[in-house]
Design a protein around this motif. Structure first.
Motif, PDB file in Angstrom:
ATOM      1  N   GLU A  92       0.837  -1.210   0.000  1.00  0.00           N
ATOM      2  CA  GLU A  92       0.000   0.000   0.000  1.00  0.00           C
ATOM      3  C   GLU A  92       0.872   1.261   0.000  1.00  0.00           C
ATOM      4  O   GLU A  92       0.625   2.196  -0.752  1.00  0.00           O
ATOM      5  CB  GLU A  92      -0.905   0.019   1.241  1.00  0.00           C
ATOM      6  N   TYR A 126       0.121  -5.709  -4.076  1.00  0.00           N
ATOM      7  CA  TYR A 126      -0.905  -4.672  -4.219  1.00  0.00           C
ATOM      8  C   TYR A 126      -1.937  -5.090  -5.254  1.00  0.00           C
ATOM      9  O   TYR A 126      -1.584  -5.468  -6.370  1.00  0.00           O
ATOM     10  CB  TYR A 126      -0.255  -3.349  -4.634  1.00  0.00           C
ATOM     11  N   ARG A 127      -3.228  -5.022  -4.883  1.00  0.00           N
ATOM     12  CA  ARG A 127      -4.293  -5.430  -5.806  1.00  0.00           C
ATOM     13  C   ARG A 127      -5.528  -4.544  -5.717  1.00  0.00           C
ATOM     14  O   ARG A 127      -6.617  -4.958  -6.081  1.00  0.00           O
ATOM     15  CB  ARG A 127      -4.718  -6.886  -5.535  1.00  0.00           C
ATOM     16  N   LYS A 128      -5.391  -3.325  -5.234  1.00  0.00           N
ATOM     17  CA  LYS A 128      -6.547  -2.441  -5.106  1.00  0.00           C
ATOM     18  C   LYS A 128      -7.019  -2.023  -6.507  1.00  0.00           C
ATOM     19  O   LYS A 128      -6.247  -1.451  -7.269  1.00  0.00           O
ATOM     20  CB  LYS A 128      -6.167  -1.205  -4.285  1.00  0.00           C
ATOM     21  N   SER A 136      -8.824   0.371  -7.845  1.00  0.00           N
ATOM     22  CA  SER A 136      -8.697   1.772  -8.273  1.00  0.00           C
ATOM     23  C   SER A 136      -7.261   2.104  -8.658  1.00  0.00           C
ATOM     24  O   SER A 136      -7.017   2.804  -9.648  1.00  0.00           O
ATOM     25  CB  SER A 136      -9.188   2.715  -7.166  1.00  0.00           C
TER      26      SER A 136
END
Length: 70
Positions: free
Chosen positions: A5, A35-37, A39
């Protein structure tokens, strides 16, 4: 995790200030860290496309569908 993040946040700041190659490189590191968010991944894919790296953008977007399989 938290490192992913933080790395992604730093990458987004680089992208926002016009340091596109550095931001893209750092974003790839965030993805390596997990990281896989959605947006953030969509933002990265957009920047990649804007910089004639559509193939890389598609690889990033493929990560979005990976989560559905879990």
């Amino acid at each position: 995790g938290r490192a992913a993040e933080a790395t992604a946040d730093a990458a987004m700041q680089l992208l926002d200030t016009g340091r596109i190659p550095d931001g893209i490189r750092l974003f790839q590191r965030a993805i390596d860290l997990g990281y896989r968010k959605p947006s953030g991944l969509i933002l990265l894919a957009r920047r990649l496309t804007e910089n004639s790296r559509s193939e890389n953008a598609l690889e990033v977007l493929d990560l979005l569908s990976d989560d559905d399989e879990d």
